[in-house]
Design a protein around this motif. Structure first.
Motif, PDB file in Angstrom:
ATOM      1  N   SER A 195      65.485 105.190  73.659  1.00  0.00           N
ATOM      2  CA  SER A 195      64.617 106.036  72.844  1.00  0.00           C
ATOM      3  C   SER A 195      63.895 105.252  71.754  1.00  0.00           C
ATOM      4  O   SER A 195      62.766 105.590  71.405  1.00  0.00           O
ATOM      5  CB  SER A 195      65.397 107.202  72.243  1.00  0.00           C
ATOM      6  OG  SER A 195      66.314 106.741  71.273  1.00  0.00           O
TER       7      SER A 195
ATOM      8  N   LEU B   2      81.388 107.806  76.767  1.00  0.00           N
ATOM      9  CA  LEU B   2      80.340 108.607  76.123  1.00  0.00           C
ATOM     10  C   LEU B   2      79.642 107.810  75.026  1.00  0.00           C
ATOM     11  O   LEU B   2      78.416 107.876  74.872  1.00  0.00           O
ATOM     12  CB  LEU B   2      80.924 109.896  75.542  1.00  0.00           C
ATOM     13  CG  LEU B   2      81.272 110.982  76.545  1.00  0.00           C
ATOM     14  CD1 LEU B   2      81.999 112.135  75.862  1.00  0.00           C
ATOM     15  CD2 LEU B   2      80.028 111.485  77.246  1.00  0.00           C
ATOM     16  N   GLN B   3      80.416 107.058  74.261  1.00  0.00           N
ATOM     17  CA  GLN B   3      79.850 106.246  73.189  1.00  0.00           C
ATOM     18  C   GLN B   3      78.909 105.174  73.758  1.00  0.00           C
ATOM     19  O   GLN B   3      77.816 104.967  73.252  1.00  0.00           O
ATOM     20  CB  GLN B   3      80.970 105.601  72.377  1.00  0.00           C
ATOM     21  CG  GLN B   3      80.489 104.836  71.173  1.00  0.00           C
ATOM     22  CD  GLN B   3      81.644 104.260  70.369  1.00  0.00           C
ATOM     23  OE1 GLN B   3      82.752 104.123  70.859  1.00  0.00           O
ATOM     24  NE2 GLN B   3      81.361 103.918  69.129  1.00  0.00           N
TER      25      GLN B   3
ATOM     26  N   LEU C 259      77.317 105.218  76.693  1.00  0.00           N
ATOM     27  CA  LEU C 259      76.135 105.872  77.254  1.00  0.00           C
ATOM     28  C   LEU C 259      75.181 106.332  76.148  1.00  0.00           C
ATOM     29  O   LEU C 259      73.964 106.191  76.270  1.00  0.00           O
ATOM     30  CB  LEU C 259      76.543 107.055  78.130  1.00  0.00           C
ATOM     31  CG  LEU C 259      77.235 106.708  79.442  1.00  0.00           C
ATOM     32  CD1 LEU C 259      77.760 107.963  80.128  1.00  0.00           C
ATOM     33  CD2 LEU C 259      76.300 105.948  80.366  1.00  0.00           C
ATOM     34  N   SER C 260      75.740 106.834  75.071  1.00  0.00           N
ATOM     35  CA  SER C 260      74.914 107.277  73.940  1.00  0.00           C
ATOM     36  C   SER C 260      74.178 106.105  73.311  1.00  0.00           C
ATOM     37  O   SER C 260      73.007 106.215  72.945  1.00  0.00           O
ATOM     38  CB  SER C 260      75.779 107.978  72.889  1.00  0.00           C
ATOM     39  OG  SER C 260      76.352 109.136  73.436  1.00  0.00           O
ATOM     40  N   SER C 261      74.851 104.984  73.199  1.00  0.00           N
ATOM     41  CA  SER C 261      74.233 103.787  72.635  1.00  0.00           C
ATOM     42  C   SER C 261      73.057 103.329  73.497  1.00  0.00           C
ATOM     43  O   SER C 261      71.997 102.964  72.988  1.00  0.00           O
ATOM     44  CB  SER C 261      75.278 102.678  72.523  1.00  0.00           C
ATOM     45  OG  SER C 261      74.679 101.484  72.083  1.00  0.00           O
ATOM     46  N   ARG C 262      73.223 103.366  74.802  1.00  0.00           N
ATOM     47  CA  ARG C 262      72.140 102.953  75.701  1.00  0.00           C
ATOM     48  C   ARG C 262      70.970 103.938  75.652  1.00  0.00           C
ATOM     49  O   ARG C 262      69.816 103.543  75.712  1.00  0.00           O
ATOM     50  CB  ARG C 262      72.655 102.794  77.120  1.00  0.00           C
ATOM     51  CG  ARG C 262      73.523 101.557  77.209  1.00  0.00           C
ATOM     52  CD  ARG C 262      73.948 101.252  78.623  1.00  0.00           C
ATOM     53  NE  ARG C 262      75.223 100.554  78.519  1.00  0.00           N
ATOM     54  CZ  ARG C 262      76.251 100.746  79.280  1.00  0.00           C
ATOM     55  NH1 ARG C 262      76.185 101.606  80.269  1.00  0.00           N
ATOM     56  NH2 ARG C 262      77.360 100.075  79.104  1.00  0.00           N
ATOM     57  N   LEU C 263      71.292 105.220  75.551  1.00  0.00           N
ATOM     58  CA  LEU C 263      70.248 106.231  75.435  1.00  0.00           C
ATOM     59  C   LEU C 263      69.463 106.028  74.133  1.00  0.00           C
ATOM     60  O   LEU C 263      68.232 106.124  74.108  1.00  0.00           O
ATOM     61  CB  LEU C 263      70.860 107.634  75.483  1.00  0.00           C
ATOM     62  CG  LEU C 263      69.913 108.809  75.494  1.00  0.00           C
ATOM     63  CD1 LEU C 263      68.954 108.736  76.674  1.00  0.00           C
ATOM     64  CD2 LEU C 263      70.693 110.105  75.536  1.00  0.00           C
ATOM     65  N   TYR C 264      70.176 105.705  73.074  1.00  0.00           N
ATOM     66  CA  TYR C 264      69.539 105.422  71.785  1.00  0.00           C
ATOM     67  C   TYR C 264      68.593 104.226  71.924  1.00  0.00           C
ATOM     68  O   TYR C 264      67.461 104.252  71.459  1.00  0.00           O
ATOM     69  CB  TYR C 264      70.608 105.160  70.725  1.00  0.00           C
ATOM     70  CG  TYR C 264      70.042 104.700  69.406  1.00  0.00           C
ATOM     71  CD1 TYR C 264      69.370 105.582  68.561  1.00  0.00           C
ATOM     72  CD2 TYR C 264      70.169 103.370  69.008  1.00  0.00           C
ATOM     73  CE1 TYR C 264      68.841 105.154  67.357  1.00  0.00           C
ATOM     74  CE2 TYR C 264      69.640 102.936  67.801  1.00  0.00           C
ATOM     75  CZ  TYR C 264      68.976 103.829  66.985  1.00  0.00           C
ATOM     76  OH  TYR C 264      68.444 103.402  65.798  1.00  0.00           O
TER      77      TYR C 264
END
Length: 196
Positions: free
Chosen positions: A121, A110-111, A113-118
């Motif tokens: 963005s 999750l961490q 994936l969140s970093s890549r989404l950030y």
């Protein structure tokens, strides 16, 4: 990323790839979770004019290509090795079982994936901008932040071509802009190496 011993315990296996070998192609159905043991992989695709766009670069200990595993879509990009690379693979079903039983591994994914989404963005507004300096600085600062260097100077291990492919710029524009950035003391160049 996920402890390799855990991946192996859930029937993961290591596969060796040569330089410039395709790991998966855009449009293929996702069947595995991939984590690099040693080497480098780029995820890329091409526009209708054949210009490459690099979605991401991944190295030792990093995983890539996970989002399609979770949302039942095919790969939106290719994955190609940049050098001889060893990758730990685990089938989609075994990966799901691992995540059900290994809570800490689930949070690690999750961490990531969140970093890549950030990253996507913060890059999206700059990609649509005509300001090449802003695009390049956003990318360089993100990479530095991901490597948790803080205020220390950071060696950017990307070629000018890779910077161009990650920002949607022409390599000539990247070279010219980097020279301008150096004259403004926003970056430092020593023997062709880029520091931020």
């Amino acid at each position: 990323m996920i402890d390799p011993a855990i991946l192996l315990r859930y029937r993961g296996f290591i596969k060796e790839f040569d330089k410039n070998e395709t790991v998966f192609l855009q449009g293929e159905e996702p069947r595995y979770y991939y984590q690099i043991v040693q080497g480098k992989v780029k995820m890329n695709n091409y526009n209708e004019d054949g210009k490459e766009f690099i979605q991401g670069l991944f190295g030792d200990g990093e995983s890539f290509g996970e989002p399609p595993l979770f949302c039942a879509v095919n790969y939106p990009a290719n994955a190609v090795t940049l050098q001889a690379t060893r990758i730990l693979l685990i089938s989609k079903s075994d990966f799901y079982t691992l995540l059900e039983h290994e809570t800490s591994s689930c949070f690690t994914v999750l961490q990531a994936l969140s970093s890549r989404l950030y990253y996507k963005s913060i890059m999206a507004p700059d990609i649509s901008s005509n300001d090449s300096e802003k695009r390049i600085l956003t990318l360089l600062h993100f990479i530095k932040e991901q490597n948790q260097v803080g205020q220390q100077e950071f060696l950017v291990e990307l070629t000018r071509q890779q910077i161009a492919d990650m920002t949607g710029l022409r390599v000539e524009t990247v070279i010219r802009t980097i020279k301008e950035m150096e004259s403004k003391k926003q970056i430092r160049i020593e023997r062709g190496k880029l520091f931020i």
